[in-house]
Design a protein around this motif. Sequence first.
Motif, PDB file in Angstrom:
ATOM      1  N   LEU A 355       1.415  -0.563   0.105  1.00 19.66           N
ATOM      2  CA  LEU A 355       1.667   0.427  -0.812  1.00 19.66           C
ATOM      3  C   LEU A 355       2.540  -0.223  -2.215  1.00 19.66           C
ATOM      4  N   SER A 356       2.614  -1.345  -2.290  1.00 21.11           N
ATOM      5  CA  SER A 356       3.397  -1.736  -3.392  1.00 21.11           C
ATOM      6  C   SER A 356       2.630  -2.808  -4.176  1.00 21.11           C
ATOM      7  N   LEU A 357       1.433  -3.009  -3.694  1.00 24.16           N
ATOM      8  CA  LEU A 357       0.437  -3.836  -4.396  1.00 24.16           C
ATOM      9  C   LEU A 357      -0.105  -3.179  -5.826  1.00 24.16           C
ATOM     10  N   LYS A 358      -0.243  -3.841  -6.818  1.00 17.98           N
ATOM     11  CA  LYS A 358      -1.088  -3.095  -7.801  1.00 17.98           C
ATOM     12  C   LYS A 358      -2.599  -2.883  -7.408  1.00 17.98           C
ATOM     13  N   GLY A 359      -3.033  -1.612  -7.670  1.00 21.78           N
ATOM     14  CA  GLY A 359      -4.204  -1.274  -7.126  1.00 21.78           C
ATOM     15  C   GLY A 359      -4.318   0.147  -6.427  1.00 21.78           C
ATOM     16  N   SER A 360      -5.242   0.636  -5.914  1.00 18.66           N
ATOM     17  CA  SER A 360      -5.361   1.721  -4.984  1.00 18.66           C
ATOM     18  C   SER A 360      -5.246   1.306  -3.549  1.00 18.66           C
ATOM     19  N   VAL A 361      -5.185   2.176  -2.575  1.00 18.52           N
ATOM     20  CA  VAL A 361      -4.841   1.775  -1.206  1.00 18.52           C
ATOM     21  C   VAL A 361      -5.754   2.626  -0.337  1.00 18.52           C
ATOM     22  N   CYS A 362      -6.279   1.910   0.795  1.00 14.12           N
ATOM     23  CA  CYS A 362      -7.052   2.793   1.616  1.00 14.12           C
ATOM     24  C   CYS A 362      -6.276   2.391   3.069  1.00 14.12           C
ATOM     25  N   LEU A 363      -5.832   3.388   3.777  1.00 19.37           N
ATOM     26  CA  LEU A 363      -5.255   3.390   5.170  1.00 19.37           C
ATOM     27  C   LEU A 363      -6.447   3.821   6.155  1.00 19.37           C
ATOM     28  N   TYR A 364      -6.565   3.230   7.106  1.00 20.87           N
ATOM     29  CA  TYR A 364      -7.259   3.322   8.285  1.00 20.87           C
ATOM     30  C   TYR A 364      -6.673   4.515   9.193  1.00 20.87           C
TER      31      TYR A 364
END
Length: 541
Positions: A355-364
């Motif tokens: 959640l701190s990386l540059k980009g969008s996030v996908c949680l499973y």
Amino acid sequence: MADWWRGGVIYQVYPRSFQDSNGDGVGDLPGILRRLDHIAGLGVDCIWLSPITQSPQEDMGYDVSNYIDVDPLFGTMEDFDSLIERAHALGLKVIMDQVVSHTSDQHPWFRESRLSRDNARADWYVWADPLPDGSPPNNWPAVFGGRAWEWNPTRGQYYLHNFLASQPDLNFHNAEVQDAVLDIMRFWLERGIDGFRLDTVNYYFHDKKLRSNPPNKRDEHLPYAVNPYDMQEHKYSKSQPENVAFLQRVRALLDQFPGATSVGEVGDSHKAVELMAEYTSGGDKLHMCYSFEFLGPQFTAKHFRTRIEQFFKHSKDGWPCWSFSNHDVPRHITRWAPHSVDPAALGRQAAALLLSLKGSVCLYQGEELGLPETDLIFEELTDPRGIRFWPEDKGRDGCRTPMPWDDGEAPNGFTTGTPWLPVKPPQSALNAALQNADANSTLAFYRAILAWRRSHPVLSDGDIDFLKTPEPILAFRRTGPDATMLCVFNLSAEPQQLTLTGANAAPEAISQHAGLDNGALTLGPNGYAFIAVSDGKVKLG
């Protein structure tokens, strides 16, 4: 907001395993509707629905026989409409899988195509004559084992299937096929969907000359790969340059529906990050792409740093979507267990990093409960890959077992019947009801960190630059016009201490096993620290 997806958080729902509403042991759309408040309560932006369209289910819905109707296993089109309406009311976007690189062999298009070489859809699939000795036209393998070619005696030709023999590949060199695929997408967009996750997006086009793939380089002292597919460099069977023009057509369609988005799955072991960048650059192709770069066993600072730096090196204006788990790989709590002595701490650190990386996030689904991989016996398997390559490759069933909702015995409220895959004790013990009652649970943490991330926009849209640190420390700054956040992670089970200069503030409350005293930053096992920095001039040593 049209660009809600940029830095957004997507929650993947695997419908079979989310919630069953009718006791048949398989999750369905009414079940998802029942649990929407759980998803909305996490604080995510969007739901990704794995396949719900009609299918023989030989590959769990990734073999489509009718693209424009819901499979009765999951409900009705009215159930779909109700789900979309309720999700939107809760402020959630909904995207759905589009599996268009191939169809089921039960699809009417293929049933017609296989009949002759001169019917209306004769060229809608990839057909080829045999070599003089009767063997397939080249050496391309299938992902699920064996050759990627199946003989059809009626036509006297082979057809291409990158996956199961019951999943023939569409021929995207045919403009009529492209038009038909775009019509399918338009159908769902007009129905109210907010976009698509495009399955195997770099598999659409094949080399027209059907040239054989070269071998992968292999050190002679190493054993052969479990799956022969991994012994080739897939230079000609996928990732062809013609794909870009079709993705531009997809984007042109999506742009007619404000707020609609796309995320493409790039499966390629040699140039996945480069393809992610190429497919999302320029603002005229896909909005986002993800690959399997962070879905494997690698858990080092160098790996995370180099993959992210490489993406933005190849595309200044492209956009990644990062994930650590999904329906195709073992859950990361299990994959990365060697780097931790506490699964809960590892799960929280993984969430904080993602959640701190540059980009969008996908949680499973199930990540928010800290679910590990389920250990199954052979007789419990349903996945064709696992059945073929057992026991060296146990397949994908272990990450697909049902969500444990209620406290008590398995299947923990998932179904009143017998679940299609079992809920076992390690997963049962992490049920949502028990965690809802515990302010210190992994579920509570996910809600807290997602809310905290929303309160710090620099983590959604700020720039990223990495600090020089030795393993196992990963450190980077997220910098925006109004704030800079230092993010430091100890990717190991051993305590680490660093010297930090240029930052006097204590770590944010969302940090874990972290302390800062007179410039000494201490990180315990799987510890991490978020530190707000006034001028961005910090050094770690």
